[in-house]
Every structure is written in C-alpha cells, then in structure tokens.
Design an enzyme around this catalytic site. Sequence first.
Site, short mmCIF file in Angstrom:
data_model
loop_
_atom_site.label_atom_id
_atom_site.label_comp_id
_atom_site.label_asym_id
_atom_site.label_seq_id
_atom_site.Cartn_x
_atom_site.Cartn_y
_atom_site.Cartn_z
N ASP A 81 -6.62 -4.36 -7.23
CA ASP A 81 -7.57 -3.24 -7.07
C ASP A 81 -8.54 -3.22 -8.25
OD1 ASP A 81 -6.60 -2.28 -4.67
OD2 ASP A 81 -5.22 -0.85 -5.60
N GLY A 94 -15.91 2.53 -0.16
CA GLY A 94 -14.84 1.70 -0.72
C GLY A 94 -14.64 0.35 -0.04
N THR A 112 0.85 -1.18 0.00
CA THR A 112 0.00 0.00 0.00
C THR A 112 0.89 1.23 0.00
OG1 THR A 112 -1.90 1.05 1.06
CG2 THR A 112 -0.33 -0.02 2.54
N LYS A 114 3.04 1.02 -4.10
CA LYS A 114 2.40 0.34 -5.24
C LYS A 114 3.09 0.63 -6.58
CE LYS A 114 -2.34 0.26 -3.43
NZ LYS A 114 -3.74 0.57 -3.73
P1 NAP Z 1 -2.55 8.70 -5.56
O1 NAP Z 1 -1.92 7.88 -6.62
O2 NAP Z 1 -1.70 9.45 -4.60
O3 NAP Z 1 -3.56 9.74 -6.28
C1 NAP Z 1 -4.30 10.66 -5.57
C2 NAP Z 1 -5.10 11.55 -6.53
O4 NAP Z 1 -5.89 12.43 -5.72
C3 NAP Z 1 -4.25 12.41 -7.44
O5 NAP Z 1 -4.89 12.53 -8.67
C4 NAP Z 1 -4.22 13.76 -6.72
O6 NAP Z 1 -4.23 14.86 -7.61
C5 NAP Z 1 -5.55 13.78 -6.01
N1 NAP Z 1 -5.42 14.54 -4.77
C6 NAP Z 1 -4.63 14.24 -3.70
N2 NAP Z 1 -4.75 15.20 -2.76
C7 NAP Z 1 -5.62 16.12 -3.25
C8 NAP Z 1 -6.12 17.34 -2.76
N3 NAP Z 1 -5.77 17.82 -1.55
N4 NAP Z 1 -6.98 18.04 -3.53
C9 NAP Z 1 -7.35 17.59 -4.76
N5 NAP Z 1 -6.88 16.44 -5.29
C10 NAP Z 1 -6.04 15.71 -4.53
O7 NAP Z 1 -3.51 7.82 -4.63
P2 NAP Z 1 -4.31 6.50 -5.07
O8 NAP Z 1 -3.46 5.31 -4.84
O9 NAP Z 1 -4.89 6.77 -6.39
O10 NAP Z 1 -5.46 6.44 -3.95
C11 NAP Z 1 -6.47 7.42 -3.90
C12 NAP Z 1 -7.53 7.08 -2.88
O11 NAP Z 1 -8.18 5.87 -3.21
C13 NAP Z 1 -7.02 6.91 -1.44
O12 NAP Z 1 -7.93 7.54 -0.58
C14 NAP Z 1 -7.04 5.42 -1.23
O13 NAP Z 1 -7.25 5.07 0.14
C15 NAP Z 1 -8.24 5.03 -2.08
N6 NAP Z 1 -8.17 3.62 -2.51
C16 NAP Z 1 -9.16 2.78 -2.06
C17 NAP Z 1 -9.14 1.45 -2.43
C18 NAP Z 1 -10.22 0.53 -1.93
O14 NAP Z 1 -10.02 -0.69 -1.98
N7 NAP Z 1 -11.34 1.02 -1.49
C19 NAP Z 1 -8.12 0.97 -3.28
C20 NAP Z 1 -7.15 1.87 -3.75
C21 NAP Z 1 -7.19 3.19 -3.34
P3 NAP Z 1 -2.89 15.39 -8.38
O15 NAP Z 1 -2.80 14.57 -9.64
O16 NAP Z 1 -3.18 16.83 -8.61
O17 NAP Z 1 -1.75 15.16 -7.44
#
Ligand code: NAP
Length: 282
Positions: free
Chosen positions: A103, A247, A62, A66
Amino acid sequence: MKNNIGILGYPIKHSLSPKIHNFWLKSMSINGKYRAISTPKKNLKNKINFLNNKGYKGLNLTIPHKENVLKFLDKTDNNVKITGAANTLIFVKKNKIKGKNTDIYGFEKAINKLMKNKKKENAMVLGGGGAARAVILVLIGMKYKKILIVNRTKKNATKIKKDFIKNFSLKPRTKIICEDLVNSEKFMGNVDVLINTTPLGMKGFPDLKLNIKNLKKNSAVFDLIYNPLETKLIKQAKKRGIKNTNGLDMLIYQAQKSFYHWFKKMPKINNKLKKLLEKEIN
Ligand code: NAP
C-alpha cells in the site's frame, strides 16, 4: 498450483484484486489463477498454511487481516513494522513467509502523479488507521513540513505520532500535529493536499461530512476510496476545480508491486485495465 495466488479477506466478494491480477496473468501468459478466498479471522493461520502447502506463490490480505497476520510472519521489513500492517505474503522456500506492505508503494506512486508540479509542504490526513500510517510514511519520505492528522479518536492519531517518532529514532523533520476530525474544516486554509483515509464515503458507509470551501484552489484532494469512483469529497473538489484523485490508481499500483514480489516481473498498467475496473465498479 505453482503460479497460483489469491486474496484472503472477510468479506471478500467485492474485491477488485482478482480482476487486476488475472488480467496480468493472462496478458503475460502466466499459467496461474488469482482467487478471492473468504476467510474469517479465526481461520487465517490455517488458511495461510494450507495454501502455502498447496504450492501457492503468495497471498494478498485485506480487511480484517492486514494487522493480525503479523504474528504469523517469519520475515518483515521496516515498512511493515512502522505501519503495523502487511497486505502481501510471499511464500519462500522451507515454508517461510515474508510479509510486505505494498500500500505504501501504491500511495507513493499515486500521490506523486497527483502532486506533480505542486507545492508539497502541508498535508491533512483524515483518519488514523492502517492506511493512514502508510500515507504518513510516504508523506514523511516526500519531506512534507507539516502533517495534520485529524481523526475521530484523537488518541489513535497521537499513537501514530508516537510510533513514528520512536521508529525514526529521532524526530522526523516533518512536524506531526493531531486533531479531532470535527475540527478539520478550521485547519484547511493552509493545506496543500487533503487525504481521506477513513472509510467514510465508501459504498455501505455514511458520507464524509466535510465542507472543503476553505481549501485553496491550487491544493489537491486524494480520496483513498475507489467505490464509488466519485465520493462526495471528490465531487466537491471537482466542482471547485481542485485537482483530485480517487483510490483506484493506488489500488492498481499496490497490486503491481505485489505481483512483482511474486513473479519478479513488473506488470504493465494500461487504460484497458483501468477501464475494466471502472466498469466493474459502476
Ligand atoms: P482502519 O485501520 O480500520 O482505519 C479506519 C480509520 O477511519 C480509523 O482511523 C477510524 O477512526 C476512521 N473511521 C472509521 N469509521 C469512521 C466513522 N464512522 N467516522 C469517523 N471516522 C471513522 O482502515 P484502513 O485499513 O486504514 O482503511 C481505511 C480506508 O482506506 C478504507 O476505506 C479502505 O478501503 C481504504 N484503502 C484504500 C486503499 C487503496 O488502494 N485505494 C488501500 C488501503 C486502504 P478511529 O481511529 O476513531 O477508529
């Protein structure tokens, strides 16, 4: 050590994965343990090799591993390549490491449940990170006509579009449009499903400031966040009578597929497990 598994992350304390996998190990009488192992970025390679040598079956990954883990893998598949992320490692013979992205499976199962008997043409995806890529891959597979990616940094959304077009070698039939997150409300009227993949609304993060009044009553809302179980986005959807899911289902389904990769047995998802996790979150 034969049946041991675990998750590497940083921070890792609040991960629900040990609860899920240890529940299955116990209920299926498999003699092993799933451990949450705190691993800063710089220790990733050493930790993987150490646990591999110790006889672990595999690992979950995580935040923040990843994407970084890709360079340590011997074998991947197209899903890992296009999403640029692996959340599951399988230690195969001769110390070879296989990487998978479960995922994708997790999201696919959960959205199919949410969108059963619903129109599936236009989707809006908030965010442009690793989770967004998994989501978009599934939406393309479900033959959505249009996916609108709205992200804080529009160029990251545009990069996803480029990568997907390149990877599918010809244009997918789905039209992908990229916009700034601040414009999302403007484009909501035509959307069949709104999916939040940003961490906004998650415990420890600011709320997602989004008014969904323009969303159709017969649309659906999917928030990838499961802690809290009810984000502001989910609360708004409930108030307007819009079908919704958090989620948690996705989390359980991705775990189910990881477990399958390690043990070649599909563990059962039941209410007892879901209640156990909900209790842990509340
Ligand atoms: P990531 O790769 O870090 O991407 C995060 C995205 O959110 C990026 O596009 C980022 O925008 C945007 N973001 C972050 N902070 C922000 C803010 N303050 N304001 C506006 N946009 C913001 O993360 P990820 O791995 O995709 O995960 C994202 C979410 O999905 C997390 O909350 C994670 O817990 C959840 N998730 C859940 C599951 C599940 O099984 N339910 C599985 C995977 C992930 P920028 O491009 O501008 O940086």
